[in-house]
Design an enzyme around this catalytic site. Structure first.
Site, mmCIF file in Angstrom:
data_model
loop_
_atom_site.group_PDB
_atom_site.id
_atom_site.type_symbol
_atom_site.label_atom_id
_atom_site.label_comp_id
_atom_site.label_asym_id
_atom_site.label_seq_id
_atom_site.Cartn_x
_atom_site.Cartn_y
_atom_site.Cartn_z
ATOM 1 N N ASN A 134 0.955 -1.179 0.191
ATOM 2 C CA ASN A 134 0.006 -0.085 0.069
ATOM 3 C C ASN A 134 0.775 1.273 0.092
ATOM 4 O O ASN A 134 0.436 2.554 0.268
ATOM 5 C CB ASN A 134 -0.973 0.036 1.226
ATOM 6 C CG ASN A 134 -0.154 -0.081 2.682
ATOM 7 O OD1 ASN A 134 0.984 0.118 2.489
ATOM 8 N ND2 ASN A 134 -0.930 0.151 3.500
ATOM 9 N N GLU A 141 1.393 4.637 7.516
ATOM 10 C CA GLU A 141 0.402 4.257 6.326
ATOM 11 C C GLU A 141 -0.356 5.163 5.522
ATOM 12 O O GLU A 141 -0.316 6.388 5.919
ATOM 13 C CB GLU A 141 -0.951 3.463 7.235
ATOM 14 C CG GLU A 141 -0.312 2.472 8.124
ATOM 15 C CD GLU A 141 -0.286 0.809 7.377
ATOM 16 O OE1 GLU A 141 0.212 0.916 6.054
ATOM 17 O OE2 GLU A 141 -0.515 -0.144 7.852
#
Ligand code: F6R
Length: 241
Positions: A134, A141
Site C-alpha cells: 500500500n 500508512e
C-alpha cells in the site's frame, strides 16, 4: 533517484550490503537505520557474510523503524526478535547500541518522545527501507496526513493481512505499532529502498513516477537527494527504465 535493477533479491542484497559496508567503514560512529520484513533478509544475509569476512561493526549504532505494540522484545514475532535472529545475534554490534521502540511501554506517548530523542542523539547516516504493497514506509500508512515524528499508528487492514504470514493467523497480528515518522526518515543522510517481486511492481511505479501523495507515503522519498532504489526484475517491471 538512483534506480538499480538486479536479477535476484540475493544479488540485490549483496549490492545493498556493499553500500552499508561503505558507510560502516567511512564513518567514525556510523548510525544505520534498519527495517524488518521479508525484503531485507537477503541484505542482512549478505551483510552477515561481510562481517564474517572481517568487517568490524563494533562501533556501529542501529535504530529500527518500528515495533508492534503489545509484543514484548522476546515475543518471536516482535521486530526486536526479528533483528536478533537475522542480524544482531550474528554480528558484533554491542546490544546497547541497538535501538527499537518499546512495544510494551506503559506510556506510549512518552515512549514516542524517548525514541525521538534517541533519533536526535544518533543522526542516521543511512536508512534501509522496504515498502508495503500500500506504499507504507516504516508503518507510515496511507492517510490524508503524514506524521513527522515517532508516533502510534493503527495498522491498515491491508498491512494486517500482508503481515499475517509471519503469525499463526490474521487474528494474532497486532493492530497497532510505533513507527518513526516521515521527517525522521527524510533526515537520514542516505536512503536505500528495497522491493522485490511482482506484487510490489505497481506501488513502486506509483511511489517513484507519480507525484508526491500522502496515500502513497513512499512517494515522499522523491524529496530526498540521496535515495538508491534497489529492485529485482519483477518489482521493476512497471517502470519505464
Ligand atoms: C518493517 C517496515 C515495513 C516493511 C514493509 C515491507 O520494519 O518498516 O515498512 O518494510 O512492510 O515488508 P516486506 O519486506 O515483508 O514485504
Amino acid at each position: 533517484m538512483n534506480i538499480r535493477v538486479f536479477r535476484t533479491p540475493s544479488d540485490a542484497g549483496i549490492y545493498a550490503a556493499s553500500i552499508l559496508e561503505r558507510v560502516v567503514t567511512s564513518k567514525e560512529r556510523p548510525v544505520l537505520g534498519l527495517a524488518t520484513g521479508g525484503t531485507v533478509i537477503p541484505l542482512y544475509e549478505a551483510f552477515v557474510n561481510l562481517v564474517r569476512c572481517g568487517l568490524d561493526v563494533s562501533h556501529v549504532t542501529t535504530l529500527n523503524l518500528d515495533e508492534y505494540i503489545g509484543l514484548a522484545p522476546d515475543h518471536p514475532q516482535s521486530y526486536r526478535a526479528f533483528m536478533n535472529e537475522h542480524l544482531f545475534s550474528k554480528v558484533g554490534i554491542p546490544a546497547e547500541s541497538t535501538h527499537l521502540p518499546n512495544g510494551i511501554a506503559s506510556d506510549l506517548a512518552a515512549e514516542c518522545e524517548r525514541y525521538n530523542a534517541v533519533i536526535r542523539k544518533n543522526p542516521i547516516d543511512i536508512q534501509i527501507l522496504g515498502i508495503g504493497v500500500n506504499g507504507h514506509i516504516g508503518f507510515n500508512e496511507p492517510s490524508h496526513t503524514l506524521i513527522t515524528g515517532t508516533h502510534v499508528v493503527n495498522l491498515s487492514a491491508e498491512t494486517i493481512k500482508m503481515n499475517a504470514r509471519f503469525f499463526q493467523n490474521e487474528e494474532e497480528v497486532p493492530r497497532q505499532a510505533i513507527t518513526m515518522g516521515v521527517q525522521s526518515i527524510l533526515q537520514a543522510k542516505q536512503i536505500i529502498l528495497l522491493a522485490f517481486g511482482e506484487h510490489k511492481a505497481e506501488i513502486i511505479r506509483e511511489a517513484l513516477k507519480d507525484g508526491i501523495r500522502t496515500d502513497v507515503p513512499a512517494s515522499i522519498l522523491q524529496l530526498h537527494k540521496d535515495v538508491t532504489v534497489i529492485l529485482d526484475e519483477q518489482s521493476a517491471s512497471h517502470l519505464d527504465l
